[in-house]
Structure formats: structure tokens, C-alpha cells
Design an enzyme around this catalytic site. Structure first.
Site, mmCIF file in Angstrom:
data_model
loop_
_atom_site.group_PDB
_atom_site.id
_atom_site.type_symbol
_atom_site.label_atom_id
_atom_site.label_comp_id
_atom_site.label_asym_id
_atom_site.label_seq_id
_atom_site.Cartn_x
_atom_site.Cartn_y
_atom_site.Cartn_z
ATOM 1 N N GLU A 38 0.830 -1.212 0.000
ATOM 2 C CA GLU A 38 0.000 0.000 0.000
ATOM 3 C C GLU A 38 0.865 1.263 0.000
ATOM 4 O O GLU A 38 0.536 2.243 -0.646
ATOM 5 C CB GLU A 38 -0.953 0.018 1.199
ATOM 6 C CG GLU A 38 -2.097 -0.986 1.081
ATOM 7 C CD GLU A 38 -3.029 -0.701 -0.096
ATOM 8 O OE1 GLU A 38 -3.033 0.429 -0.612
ATOM 9 O OE2 GLU A 38 -3.749 -1.636 -0.507
ATOM 10 N N TYR A 121 -6.468 5.820 5.096
ATOM 11 C CA TYR A 121 -6.644 4.856 3.995
ATOM 12 C C TYR A 121 -5.803 3.590 4.231
ATOM 13 O O TYR A 121 -6.314 2.468 4.163
ATOM 14 C CB TYR A 121 -6.259 5.496 2.645
ATOM 15 C CG TYR A 121 -6.079 4.435 1.605
ATOM 16 C CD1 TYR A 121 -7.186 3.814 1.040
ATOM 17 C CD2 TYR A 121 -4.802 3.982 1.243
ATOM 18 C CE1 TYR A 121 -7.038 2.779 0.143
ATOM 19 C CE2 TYR A 121 -4.645 2.952 0.351
ATOM 20 C CZ TYR A 121 -5.757 2.364 -0.199
ATOM 21 O OH TYR A 121 -5.611 1.318 -1.075
ATOM 22 N N ASP A 139 -9.588 5.731 -0.999
ATOM 23 C CA ASP A 139 -8.532 6.476 -1.695
ATOM 24 C C ASP A 139 -9.151 7.160 -2.920
ATOM 25 O O ASP A 139 -10.383 7.170 -3.075
ATOM 26 C CB ASP A 139 -7.385 5.537 -2.090
ATOM 27 C CG ASP A 139 -7.790 4.533 -3.158
ATOM 28 O OD1 ASP A 139 -9.004 4.430 -3.463
ATOM 29 O OD2 ASP A 139 -6.907 3.858 -3.709
#
Ligand code: SF4
Length: 351
Positions: A38, A121, A139
Site C-alpha cells: 500500500e 486509507y 482512496d
């Protein structure tokens, strides 16, 4: 106008079952892998991240290894991905996770958010994908898809809009598959409801529920205020060679490309005569000079317009020898040990 997203859930999950891309961090969604992927995916495309991810987790297979890595190793593993504060924050966070959580990312959304570099997020992605906690992960992709489905003209850069969407999605998260639900929304945004160009609505599993599609407003959404124009900076880049070594310079610890190595540069787009004068001012007298052409690099807020020169020194003792922040490195060391950011790729190829 509010929109009830509940009806999209079964369609999205079924679509995801058949269309999810095979990704290295998806095969084995360990918390560490989800976290690293991520962070890499912020500002970088999936295709570009795949190779970096494999290399990174092979070199640093767990959070303890990450906490113990040297800055030079981390920057080298990150070389070319850009936004290097991400990898520095990864290390800082890893040290905290080792110290406070015995080297394991906490299965707790609120605790995750307190770790450096992990925002709402990323905390949502780790909590839902790795730990199956019913927390949204909103996001840019998710905002775009959701705002199109709802045909909402809210400004998606507004924090309160993002927060409200998180609350709306939290209410309808499928408890048995929260991670898949979040990933399905992201995947739909990456593969079908794309950011640039026309989305492929005919392939969309929720077309029948999408208000923007039915009202023919797909391309008007999402709404974002106009971006500020980037500042343009002219620079002259010098590939200074002495024997088989190259002069590199470590940038200051703060600001653009902080703490990374670069080829020495001069402000302005200088011609050969001006470069010769500047080199003599710097104490170089015996050299040849060759133009390497122009290049451009775009950062978030700045554009560099560069012109490059190769300078071959014949002075018997080069100045800047071994003095921080300058260093002489041979080709192998330059390519293997030092992180030269992508901004210099057009000139690195001459090494
Ligand atoms: Fe996006 Fe089109 Fe699907 Fe609506 S129908 S969510 S605009 S791809």
C-alpha cells in the site's frame, strides 16, 4: 443527495471473484505485505510496483529486518519509485512496531493510524485486507467510483466529503468479506471506472445502479478544483568524471529529494561557455566538456528543465575529493550502492 450503496455489494463481490488481478501481495495478504504494497502504491502504478515489492520483501522479509535496515539499503531498494519519505517512514514505523508491538502490526484501526506514515486509507486497507476488520479504505479510486455511482458533484479533495463517504461505506461493509469489498472498489476504479479517459461502463458490474451512467454525467465526475500550475526550474547537470570515477553530491536532509545522491547541478540553463566559466570559478582548470542534451522531470509541484554536460577532468588532484557532501564513486559503486533518483535517469545512462 444521499445514496444508499448497499445494493452494490453483491455485484461488486461477484465481479471481484472473477476479475481480481493476481498480485504478489494479494496471494499472501500478510499484514507486512499489505502495508508495504500500500505504501508503494501511493503515487505509483501497480505494474511498476510488482518488481519493487518482490525485491523489497526478499531483501527485508519481515518488520524486524526492515527496522534494522540501513538508510542506504532502503533508498537503494526504493530507487526509481520516488517520494522517498515513504521508505524513511516505513523504517521509522517498523522501529516503533518492533518496540511497542513485538514486531507485529496491530489488528486495530485506531492503533494503526497512530503509526508514522499510516493514514486513514492505509490503516483501513491493512485492517480490512490483512485482519478482516470491517473498516473502509477510501482512496482516490474509491472516491471516483463512489461519486460516479451516486452522481455526486461534491469536491472529492474536501476532507469532509471523504469522511462522509467512509461513514456511508462503513454502514454497508459486508462483515464476512470486508477486505474483498474494499479491494473490489479499488479494482473497479483501476480496471473499469478509470481516472483518465472514458470508463468501460459496459463491463461494469454496477452499471444498472450507477446514477452518473444513467444521467450521462460520467465524464463530469469526480469534481476536483483546478490544480495549481507547477513551478518551472532550469538546471544544468554535470556528469563530472575523473579517471573511472564520478562526482556525486548528497542533497540536504530537508526539501526536494532530501538526503539522496545526485549529479552536481547549477541553477539555470547554462551554455557550454557559461559552464566553463563556472567550472573555473569552482577551481577546475584542465577538463573537456561535452553536451549531453536536455531532459525534463516532473515532480508534484515543480518541473525541472535540465541540460546536461559530461565534464572529463584531467587536473591532477580533483577538488571536492572525499569531502561530504561530495563523493567520488566508480561506476559499480554508483549503480550498486548509491540511490540516484529518477530525475537524473536521462544522464545516469551515460555512466
Ligand atoms: Fe463507473 Fe461507468 Fe460503472 Fe458508473 S457504470 S461506476 S461510471 S464504470
Amino acid at each position: 443527495m444521499s445514496y444508499d450503496y448497499a445494493p452494490i455489494v453483491p455485484y461488486l463481490l461477484t465481479w471481484f471473484d472473477y476479475n481480481a488481478r493476481i498480485l504478489p501481495w494479494r496471494d499472501n495478504p500478510k499484514p507486512y505485505y499489505v502495508w508495504v504494497s500500500e505504501i508503494m502504491l501511493q503515487q505509483t502504478r501497480v505494474e511498476a510496483v510488482k518488481g519493487y515489492f518482490d525485491r523489497f520483501v526478499t531483501a527485508l522479509p519481515d518488520i524486524e529486518a526492515l527496522a534494522g535496515a540501513s538508510e542506504e539499503q532502503l533508498l537503494k531498494l526504493w530507487e526509481g519509485l520516488g517520494y522517498y519519505s515513504r521508505v524513511r517512514n516505513l523504517k521509522k514505523a517498523a522501529e516503533i512496531i518492533v518496540r511497542d508491538y513485538s514486531g507485529v502490526l496491530p489488528a486495530d484501526y485506531e492503533k494503526l493510524k497512530k503509526i508514522p506514515g499510516i493514514g486513514e486509507y492505509t490503516a483501513g486497507a491493512i485492517a480490512s485486507i490483512a485482519y478482516q476488520l470491517p473498516v473502509p479504505a477510501v482512496d482516490g479510486n474509491v472516491l471516483r467510483v463512489a461519486k460516479r455511482i451516486a452522481c455526486s458533484f461534491d469536491d472529492v479533495t474536501n476532507t469532509s466529503v471523504k469522511r462522509k463517504l467512509s461513514q456511508d461505506l462503513a454502514r454497508i461493509m459486508p462483515k464476512e468479506r470486508p477486505g474483498d469489498f474494499n479491494q473490489a472498489l479499488m479494482e473497479l476504479g483501476a480496471l473499469v471506472c478509470i481516472p483518465n479517459g472514458r470508463p468501460d461502463c459496459m463491463k461494469c458490474p454496477v452499471m444498472h445502479l450507477c446514477r452518473a451512467f444513467h444521467e450521462d454525467k460520467v465524464l463530469m465526475l469526480p469534481v476536483k478544483p483546478d490544480k495549481k500550475a507547477r513551478r518551472k526550474e532550469n538546471r544544468s547537470i554535470l556528469l563530472i568524471e575523473y579517471g573511472d570515477r564520478y562526482l556525486i553530491h548528497k542533497r540536504p536532509q530537508k526539501g526536494l529529494l532530501a538526503g539522496l545522491w545526485e549529479f552536481p547541478g547549477l541553477e539555470g540553463k547554462l551554455n557550454t561557455d557559461e559552464i566553463i566559466v563556472r567550472l573555473k570559478d569552482l577551481g577546475y582548470h584542465d577538463f573537456t566538456i561535452e553536451a549531453l542534451g536536455e531532459a525534463r522531470h516532473i515532480f508534484t509541484h515543480i518541473e525541472w528543465h535540465m541540460t546536461g554536460y559530461r565534464v572529463r577532468l584531467s587536473d591532477s588532484v580533483p577538488i571536492h575529493a572525499g569531502e561530504e557532501p561530495y563523493l567520488w564513486a566508480d561506476r559499480e559503486a554508483l549503480l550498486e550502492n548509491y540511490c540516484i533518483p529518477n530525475a537524473f535517469a536521462a544522464y545516469l545512462k551515460y555512466v
